[in-house]
Design a protein around this motif. Sequence first.
Motif, PDB file in Angstrom:
ATOM      1  N   TYR A  19     -23.166  28.605 -58.444  1.00 21.42           N
ATOM      2  CA  TYR A  19     -21.831  28.186 -58.868  1.00 21.42           C
ATOM      3  C   TYR A  19     -21.114  27.346 -57.828  1.00 21.42           C
ATOM      4  O   TYR A  19     -20.004  26.895 -58.051  1.00 21.42           O
ATOM      5  CB  TYR A  19     -20.976  29.411 -59.212  1.00 21.42           C
ATOM      6  CG  TYR A  19     -21.629  30.305 -60.243  1.00 21.42           C
ATOM      7  CD1 TYR A  19     -21.840  29.849 -61.540  1.00 21.42           C
ATOM      8  CD2 TYR A  19     -22.042  31.589 -59.911  1.00 21.42           C
ATOM      9  CE1 TYR A  19     -22.450  30.652 -62.492  1.00 21.42           C
ATOM     10  CE2 TYR A  19     -22.643  32.414 -60.846  1.00 21.42           C
ATOM     11  CZ  TYR A  19     -22.850  31.941 -62.142  1.00 21.42           C
ATOM     12  OH  TYR A  19     -23.447  32.724 -63.058  1.00 21.42           O
ATOM     13  N   THR A  21     -19.672  28.176 -55.107  1.00 21.00           N
ATOM     14  CA  THR A  21     -18.452  28.750 -54.546  1.00 21.00           C
ATOM     15  C   THR A  21     -18.807  29.814 -53.518  1.00 21.00           C
ATOM     16  O   THR A  21     -19.686  30.646 -53.757  1.00 21.00           O
ATOM     17  CB  THR A  21     -17.607  29.424 -55.647  1.00 21.00           C
ATOM     18  OG1 THR A  21     -17.485  28.527 -56.733  1.00 21.00           O
ATOM     19  CG2 THR A  21     -16.247  29.823 -55.120  1.00 21.00           C
ATOM     20  N   LEU A  49     -16.483  36.628 -62.856  1.00 19.82           N
ATOM     21  CA  LEU A  49     -16.357  35.898 -64.109  1.00 19.82           C
ATOM     22  C   LEU A  49     -15.490  34.658 -63.979  1.00 19.82           C
ATOM     23  O   LEU A  49     -15.743  33.642 -64.623  1.00 19.82           O
ATOM     24  CB  LEU A  49     -15.799  36.817 -65.210  1.00 19.82           C
ATOM     25  CG  LEU A  49     -16.639  38.059 -65.485  1.00 19.82           C
ATOM     26  CD1 LEU A  49     -16.067  38.841 -66.637  1.00 19.82           C
ATOM     27  CD2 LEU A  49     -18.092  37.691 -65.751  1.00 19.82           C
ATOM     28  N   LYS A  50     -14.480  34.743 -63.131  1.00 20.88           N
ATOM     29  CA  LYS A  50     -13.600  33.595 -62.937  1.00 20.88           C
ATOM     30  C   LYS A  50     -14.375  32.407 -62.382  1.00 20.88           C
ATOM     31  O   LYS A  50     -14.091  31.264 -62.683  1.00 20.88           O
ATOM     32  CB  LYS A  50     -12.460  33.971 -61.987  1.00 20.88           C
ATOM     33  CG  LYS A  50     -11.229  34.489 -62.722  1.00 20.88           C
ATOM     34  CD  LYS A  50     -10.130  34.899 -61.749  1.00 20.88           C
ATOM     35  CE  LYS A  50     -10.001  36.399 -61.710  1.00 20.88           C
ATOM     36  NZ  LYS A  50      -9.303  36.925 -60.543  1.00 20.88           N
ATOM     37  N   ILE A  51     -15.352  32.733 -61.535  1.00 19.53           N
ATOM     38  CA  ILE A  51     -16.142  31.681 -60.904  1.00 19.53           C
ATOM     39  C   ILE A  51     -17.234  31.176 -61.839  1.00 19.53           C
ATOM     40  O   ILE A  51     -17.479  29.979 -61.953  1.00 19.53           O
ATOM     41  CB  ILE A  51     -16.761  32.206 -59.589  1.00 19.53           C
ATOM     42  CG1 ILE A  51     -15.645  32.494 -58.595  1.00 19.53           C
ATOM     43  CG2 ILE A  51     -17.760  31.217 -59.026  1.00 19.53           C
ATOM     44  CD1 ILE A  51     -16.066  33.346 -57.448  1.00 19.53           C
ATOM     45  N   SER A  52     -17.881  32.118 -62.512  1.00 20.68           N
ATOM     46  CA  SER A  52     -19.041  31.733 -63.327  1.00 20.68           C
ATOM     47  C   SER A  52     -18.615  31.078 -64.633  1.00 20.68           C
ATOM     48  O   SER A  52     -19.358  30.298 -65.209  1.00 20.68           O
ATOM     49  CB  SER A  52     -19.905  32.949 -63.612  1.00 20.68           C
ATOM     50  OG  SER A  52     -19.280  33.779 -64.582  1.00 20.68           O
ATOM     51  N   LYS A  53     -17.433  31.407 -65.107  1.00 21.09           N
ATOM     52  CA  LYS A  53     -16.930  30.905 -66.389  1.00 21.09           C
ATOM     53  C   LYS A  53     -17.911  31.212 -67.528  1.00 21.09           C
ATOM     54  O   LYS A  53     -18.078  30.421 -68.456  1.00 21.09           O
ATOM     55  CB  LYS A  53     -16.676  29.397 -66.313  1.00 21.09           C
ATOM     56  CG  LYS A  53     -15.766  29.006 -65.162  1.00 21.09           C
ATOM     57  CD  LYS A  53     -14.649  28.096 -65.641  1.00 21.09           C
ATOM     58  CE  LYS A  53     -13.499  27.987 -64.676  1.00 21.09           C
ATOM     59  NZ  LYS A  53     -13.850  27.756 -63.267  1.00 21.09           N
ATOM     60  N   GLN A  54     -18.599  32.334 -67.396  1.00 19.28           N
ATOM     61  CA  GLN A  54     -19.545  32.760 -68.422  1.00 19.28           C
ATOM     62  C   GLN A  54     -19.190  34.186 -68.834  1.00 19.28           C
ATOM     63  O   GLN A  54     -18.378  34.839 -68.195  1.00 19.28           O
ATOM     64  CB  GLN A  54     -20.975  32.752 -67.869  1.00 19.28           C
ATOM     65  CG  GLN A  54     -21.577  31.376 -67.636  1.00 19.28           C
ATOM     66  CD  GLN A  54     -22.923  31.482 -66.948  1.00 19.28           C
ATOM     67  OE1 GLN A  54     -23.006  32.022 -65.858  1.00 19.28           O
ATOM     68  NE2 GLN A  54     -23.958  30.989 -67.597  1.00 19.28           N
ATOM     69  N   SER A  55     -19.865  34.676 -69.846  1.00 19.92           N
ATOM     70  CA  SER A  55     -19.666  36.066 -70.233  1.00 19.92           C
ATOM     71  C   SER A  55     -20.257  36.963 -69.158  1.00 19.92           C
ATOM     72  O   SER A  55     -21.091  36.527 -68.357  1.00 19.92           O
ATOM     73  CB  SER A  55     -20.376  36.341 -71.557  1.00 19.92           C
ATOM     74  OG  SER A  55     -21.771  36.319 -71.351  1.00 19.92           O
ATOM     75  N   THR A  59     -23.538  35.999 -66.852  1.00 21.52           N
ATOM     76  CA  THR A  59     -23.401  35.920 -65.406  1.00 21.52           C
ATOM     77  C   THR A  59     -24.415  36.832 -64.735  1.00 21.52           C
ATOM     78  O   THR A  59     -25.118  36.432 -63.798  1.00 21.52           O
ATOM     79  CB  THR A  59     -21.977  36.351 -64.992  1.00 21.52           C
ATOM     80  OG1 THR A  59     -21.030  35.616 -65.762  1.00 21.52           O
ATOM     81  CG2 THR A  59     -21.762  36.111 -63.509  1.00 21.52           C
TER      82      THR A  59
END
Length: 597
Positions: A19, A21, A49-55, A59
């Motif tokens: 990701y 980050t 989740l905020k970083i991955s922007k996935q479920s 993630t």
Amino acid sequence: MNLEQILTQRAEEAVVALYGTKLDANVLQVQETRKEFVGDFTIVVFPLLKISKQSPEATATTIGDYLQTNCSEVKAYNVIKGFLNLVIADIFWLKFMSETSFDHQYGYVKISDASAMKMIEYSSPNTNKPLHLGHIRNNLLGYSLSKILTANGHCIIKANLVNDRGIHICKSMLAWKRWGNGETPESSGKKGDHLVGDYYVKFDVEYKKEIDQLVKQGMDKEEATRKAPLIQEAQEMLRRWESKDPGTIALWEMMNGWVYAGFDATYQQLGVDFDRMYYESQTYLLGKEIVMDGLKRGVFYQKEDGSVWIDLTSDGLDEKLLLRSDGTSVYITQDIGTACQRFEEYGIDELVYVVGNEQNYHFQVLSLILDKLGYPWAKSLKHMSYGMVELPEGKMKSREGTVVDADDLMAEMIDTSREMSQELGKLDGLSPEEADKIVQIIGLGALKYFILKVDPKKNMLFDPKESIDFNGNTGPFIQYTHARIQSVLRKAAENNLDDHLEIDTNIVLNAKEVSLIHAVYNFPKTINDAAETFSPALVANYAYELAKEYNQFYHDYSILREENPAVRHFRILLSKYTAQVIRLALDLLGIEAPERM
RNA sequence: GGUCCCGUAGCUCAGCUGGAUAGAGCAACAGAUUUCUAAUCUGUCGGUCACAGGUUCGAAUCCUGUCGGGAUCACCA
């Protein structure tokens, strides 16, 4: 670096790689997988989740894939909701087993970089009465803590400050002089501390009679308490002691000598010891100069009557007296002095007081005062505060005779263990000496474990009936597990099954084996946590979990009948390591682990 | 009254830097022994994590308040 740290680091790398980050420290949580799920360690991905922007599932799967590919320790993974469960490769556990040596004490515990010199003060008895159940908790905690800190690589000085002076000692002396008829431990056959304690009680009985008499004559109760002839005489005796009157000093030395002999016997049976003895008769004048100096520097202030105080109201506390109006010291004055003395004498980095929680306020004040006096080590005073021991019928009250005597209690525990051992035929074929020894180890093991398994800071209930239970979460259960493993190992040796115990790294482990190795693997972490939180209870509960784990392992396998030699060797070795860790854990609690029982 | 600690199964206790369906032992009930120690093991029963709010994806766990229990606030140590 332990496995959790490795996994944390790898997972952080994964987040960077996947990701782009970099995570703040402690965002990522690696924890042990709960028993009901498959896996050894679990990463909680919700915070990512905020970083991955996935479920959560996506993630976890993405990171799981990365770790499985790039982290040699991770064999497989599964995802349940936001939980990524990692399965550690057998080869890691097998390497751990073959590379780790448990043979010498704590040999594999990582010694922290800054190993420190620490003094730990515990026991601190009064010489006017024998030790009781409360002292037992104190002694066991202090002794165990010193072992735990030593295991963490610190240099420990065990200290005992004996309260050997004051009005309470004079009470015993006076009663002995008046009603004793020259009774000695030798002439009466009583243990010295009990003998002196009996006269302390005698004083109290007679003193009460005098007060009642005076009240009957119309005197106010409070005045009678002050004016009773006995108490006045005791106070006179204290004055003679302080002016070093030879006769009084001689009596004091003789009776204290009796008490010390009695204490030594109790300490020896309890299995605790000290490196340095301090006596209040030698330290009670310390601290006065420091207070006078502090007064000059304006840290303290003087009232009109000459008494010296410190105002701690700005710290949320009260005003505290440091010197009486007649210039004499109080308790805390002496503690200021002895703390300075100890830091100077030994150059210690930390001073730990094992003292009951009724003195929490005292130690808070002590540390604060030393800080205000400008000592850089003031914050290095640590109070290991522990809760009271209560009985099923309520609190221990010496006046009501509900105190549980330390010597009596130990004797009872040993008697009970003898009865139970005899009933089970465990003592058959043992010499009387061997039987005595084993029975003592088990009885004391039960007592020590019962007390140490409870979180020190909590009040605890001591139920004699429950403490002598030898099943379940008890010392004897753990000792028994150790003894049974020893039996397995003896059998293996007899059959020459243990002569080449190298690990075959190709064998496949099952869930029970991994679980047991995992438990063994956690030992250093447990010791560390116990040292940081001053809690022998962590070690106690760990030992129980490990023993239980082994019992389940043992029941599913006939270790010695296993036909595959590589697997058999592995299981024998795992048994051996488990026994060694159990023994080390018990040792940290001051509990012996017998070879047979 | 101020300050501090505690409150989890009938009982004794774990779990507390926030994570999945809250765990052990004792007690009660039902089982297991051709095998290295049965002081053992397996299963069943048992929960409003004192109560109420708050914080948030999520609280036994952190914050606030209430209730209950304990300690302490000495010219005692």
